[in-house]
Design an enzyme around this catalytic site. Sequence first.
Site: not given
Length: 463
Positions: A435, A439
């Site tokens: 992450h 995204d």
Amino acid sequence: MGEHVIKLPDVGEGVAEAELVEWHVKIGDMVREDMVLAAVMTDKATVEIPSPVDGEILWLGADIGDTVAVGSPILRLKVAGDGNVAEGGSQTSEASAAPTPTPDPSSQGGGERVSSPIAETESTPPATIGAVQSKNAREAEMGSSSPLWGGTRGGDTTLSSGGKAPPAAPRPEGEKPLASPAVRQRAKEAGIDLRQVTGSGPAGRIGHEDIEAFLARGPRQLRNSSGLARNDDVNDIKLVGLRRKIAEKMTLSASRIPHITYVEEIDVTAVEDLRAALNKEKRAERPKLTLLPFLMRAMVKAIADQPQLNSLFDDEVGIIHQHGGVHIGIAAQTPSGLVVPVVRHAEARDIWDCAAELNRLAEAAKSGTATRDELSGSTITITSLGAMGGVATTPVINHPEVAILGVNKIMVRPMWDGTQFLPRKMMNLSSSFDHRIIDGWDAAVFVQRIKALLETPALIFVD
């Protein structure tokens, strides 16, 4: 007769040390030239160490699981001739020790530990084979000091009278065992069913010595009223070899990568029908197809649109290495544990070439013959448990990659097409992403692109 010292050889470019994962010999064995002595592991590749000479094993310089530096002595042999030990060097061993050597406390314990310094200025600690000796020693020590053993030593189950304890024989149903209140209390505290204890007193009366004898036979004899046995064994297993490296890799990934997992349902009816049809057209040059080659080609097409998914993130310096070549790691279970052979340049392979390379690498991984290059260098990974794939998984990213795709099992389920329910072959694709780099929206776009390609497999073949 002389001594020959074998040192850990250079097992690979840039490798300074290796973990000892297996001994093929023990002290006292006679070995021949080229016979395999040990196996060491580095970067998941196992390397066998052969003997350069004939001789007798005098000393082993490491335990299983020890990390040994390249060039360090690992074994000593008694050989014909002068050997290779420098003149003046100490040659303390079972074969060359003086008739009345000074006892070395570290060499006690059954003769398996042998002190064998290489030179006057360097001393190598004695070693033992595996963890069995230390475990047995601990058990023997417990047997000599624990009050539960009723005064017997070293695990000896003989009674103080010198006779062996008779085997426990359950009493007939309803028969009450004879014992004093103190004996009953002691049995209750120890979790012992007195009906399972044979009494040595008059009329089978149970005394404290009978409780001690029962306990001396070990925890497996402790039974409750249902007849089920307690098992208080504790088996200590040292984490070595591939399993230790897997643990280190997973700890690194889980501790440094913030994972986001995205699960999507995919209708694989069409691609499964195409796969079955292609497999019916058997050709000698074409291997049997599984779902994985189709997924690999779908990943190549999706990565062309989102090249950031095919990256390695060096979080030490904050640099993303975005690769042009798609090197797909395939997590494979082997008898030794999980390994990840790599199909290199999947972007340059068609469906059948991907399948052939998958088969070759899977065989090499299972047989333990895969090379370091074949087990490293992936830029994105697929993990699959096949028919045991479950409904959904949360794959752990193969550090330093930024994405991993998890294939779950295919199940036939009724699906609504707008007018009716139809049986369809459905599969969940469970994918995890770093992450920090990917995204949630980009992760969803990537998976949806793969979904579209697998649900309409003809698109996989369109350039």
